[in-house]
Design an enzyme around this catalytic site. Sequence first.
Site, PDB file in Angstrom:
ATOM      1  N   ASP A 478       0.828  -1.140  -0.102  1.00 34.95           N
ATOM      2  CA  ASP A 478       0.040   0.026   0.104  1.00 34.95           C
ATOM      3  C   ASP A 478       0.779   1.417   0.069  1.00 34.95           C
ATOM      4  OD1 ASP A 478      -2.462   1.534   0.181  1.00 34.95           O
ATOM      5  OD2 ASP A 478      -3.004   0.563   1.923  1.00 34.95           O
ATOM      6  N   ASP A 548     -10.582   2.067  -3.306  1.00 35.72           N
ATOM      7  CA  ASP A 548     -11.129   1.780  -2.172  1.00 35.72           C
ATOM      8  C   ASP A 548     -12.659   1.850  -2.074  1.00 35.72           C
ATOM      9  OD1 ASP A 548      -9.013   1.151  -0.868  1.00 35.72           O
ATOM     10  OD2 ASP A 548      -8.832   3.068  -0.081  1.00 35.72           O
TER      11      ASP A 548
HETATM   12  C1  DGJ Z   1      -5.747   2.069   1.970  1.00 40.92           C
HETATM   13  C2  DGJ Z   1      -6.142   0.899   1.217  1.00 40.92           C
HETATM   14  O1  DGJ Z   1      -6.518   1.018  -0.107  1.00 40.92           O
HETATM   15  C3  DGJ Z   1      -7.295  -0.171   1.887  1.00 40.92           C
HETATM   16  O2  DGJ Z   1      -7.629  -1.247   1.274  1.00 40.92           O
HETATM   17  C4  DGJ Z   1      -6.727  -0.481   3.270  1.00 40.92           C
HETATM   18  O3  DGJ Z   1      -5.427  -1.534   2.980  1.00 40.92           O
HETATM   19  C5  DGJ Z   1      -6.111   0.830   4.052  1.00 40.92           C
HETATM   20  N1  DGJ Z   1      -5.080   1.624   2.973  1.00 40.92           N
HETATM   21  C6  DGJ Z   1      -5.354   0.475   5.359  1.00 40.92           C
HETATM   22  O4  DGJ Z   1      -4.729   1.409   5.798  1.00 40.92           O
END
Ligand code: DGJ
Length: 739
Positions: A478, A548
Amino acid sequence: MPIDWNESNQVFHLYNSRISYLIQLVHGKYLAHLYWGKRVQVLQPQTILTNKGRAFSPMTEPTDPKFSLDTLPQEYPAFGNGDFRTPAYQLRTQDGSTNTEFVYDSHEIVKGKPPLKGLPSAYIEDPSEADTVVITLVDSLLGIGLNLQYTIYRDHDVIARSVSFEHRGSSTIEIHKCMSLSVDFHDSAWDWLHLQGTWARERHIERQPLSHGKQSISSARGASSHQVNPFVALLSKNSTEEFGDVYGVSLVYSGNFQASLEISPFETTRLSIGINPFDFIWVLKPGETFQTPEALMVYSAEGLGGMSRTFHHLLRSRVCRGVYRDKTRPILINNWEATYFHFTEKKLKELADSAAGLGIELFVLDDGWFGRRDNDKSSLGDWFVNKRKLPNGLAGLADYIGRKGMRFGLWVEPEMVSPDSELYREHPDWCLHVRNRQRTTSRNQLILDLSREDVCEWLMDTLTDVFRNASINYVKWDMNRNMTEVGSAALPPERQKETAHRYMLGLYRVLETLTERFPQILFESCSGGGGRFDPGMLYYMPQTWTSDNTDAVERLKIQYGTSLVYPAITMGAHVSDVPNHQVGRVTPLPMRCHVAMAANLGFELKIDQLSMEDKQEVMKQIQSYHQFKDLVCFGDLFRLLSPFEGMDTAWMYVSQQRERAIVFYFKTLATPNPPLFRLKLRGLNPKVEYQINHSEQAYSGAELMQIGLGLPLVKKDFSSELFFIKAVNGMELAVEGIQ
Ligand code: DGJ
């Protein structure tokens, strides 16, 4: 040999059986762009250019009064010696001038495609797959060689371009701009299209007429970004999903970029793409070479659909790498939306128990397993397990998951550091920052300075320990903020403007090392969803968390837009709870499943709390997904109805042999008293008989494509339907006139 150099015409012809690209050497010095498009046999290429003296266009060649760089279609134009359009590059020499005189010096045609040092690029597996020409221009005063590299693929309608500056002179120069490609089209009646958005609304399609003057898209965020994608296309006015000329360019790079377009007063169009020149200066010392990222150029005579399929084939097979490249991906459950930071080992095990019982194959532990991380305010950088939450460590949890018959995956955000972390307290200068200036946080975090070798080394060692610590088969990588105060404590003042690009080079080195060290790990890149969905990342990590936003309706647009460039096998798509956490919408479980099943299927919800009925539905959908996921991953995509144009969305994936297909149809809001509607399929063999959903009845491919598939009338919002299309064994219709 698909690259010919004709000495008498002074023309390079790059071609395969479907496309041609022509460059002419003019006056033995200048590289002129003649043509890019459908394959042509050109007998008189030297007659393509017409010299016409124009008022206020400077005369560059004393022997040729009508010749001006200002009107010449060029391959890699400069500024300052006659051409007033957007230049492809700009160098600043030691005397303060930005004038250069690069002229043709030599060229070399080679079999295959040399890799780019330190940068991701499209590759070959056998030298017979592609040919490359490197044309070298030299500025003799500066002693710098400018190498323009062009590769044409035999089986993909793709030309890959990049540029390198080789300093053989004696005085240091600065590179202020160095695009990866520049193309001059001979006309201007184009639409241009790009993918725009923001967090949770990535890659929405925007198409508009190109107008006089300059238009551009760019990212200065230190990432390719949610807001724009490093891709732009020029479309003939009448082009559609199926028809018309489309030229798409995509940059194999994950950092700051710019794509610009300019219509000149004489109705020509200049297109360029490369590293964003804004806030970029690279110091090049004698003996050094600077390599630009690679740009992929796709020409399609079959509209946007043809362009997408060409990008899909190339990205899937010659950009993505590793053991997972040719494999369908495991169905996963991710705990993020089920627990966020608040989980215990017991809670995770309950999720895992339910997931395993439903046929889910991989359990992914998301954010919150390390340091003192109970919210987003601390611990990034402290990559040791939180024993309070996981008393048996990662290994204990991974073993439990393994015993359930699932593989184990882990979330990391390695490029970041929380100010509240042991790492930051120990190494406060390891983040990007400008001395004596505020360090701006975003999501309470700073960015590690990956332009520094010592930071990269630390990161590789630390992650190696984590990945060796337990049986890990998948990593979600991430990256949750963009760059501010872009400076490095390890670089001298004159090199500060190199930081953002050096960061990308450092990141690519880290990724190269780790993916080589852990070939069994399936890496998925993520940046708050799809904030770094680009070919550069796909070179290391063959899939990306698309967004997301997991709402099924929103996802139609996001996945549709993403599919313009990126194949379904590169997209992560999850079924989540309702009301949806991003938009609050309630959609039925089948629709949520169907949308996610159009990519790499995953689940991200309190799966243990589903009703019996919903659990059965999940099981049924998973079983059904297994029947066609190879089509989604490796089939050809045909987009049928766009979510940007109404309430109906449809697309289909067709197997390479055209004997199987899967059609996805979605209706967001129901229409009162709706018209009857037939969905015209595409990509099938017109002469073959197909069955739909295993019914007895057979239809010819021509029938399904020309007359269409009758859609049921549905009185319901958020409805969805899948159609399985299968050729009746060996049936080829001998119908007159159908081919
Ligand atoms: C952003 C990601 O896109 C989410 O899926 C998740 O992993 C969060 N970060 C966790 O902090």
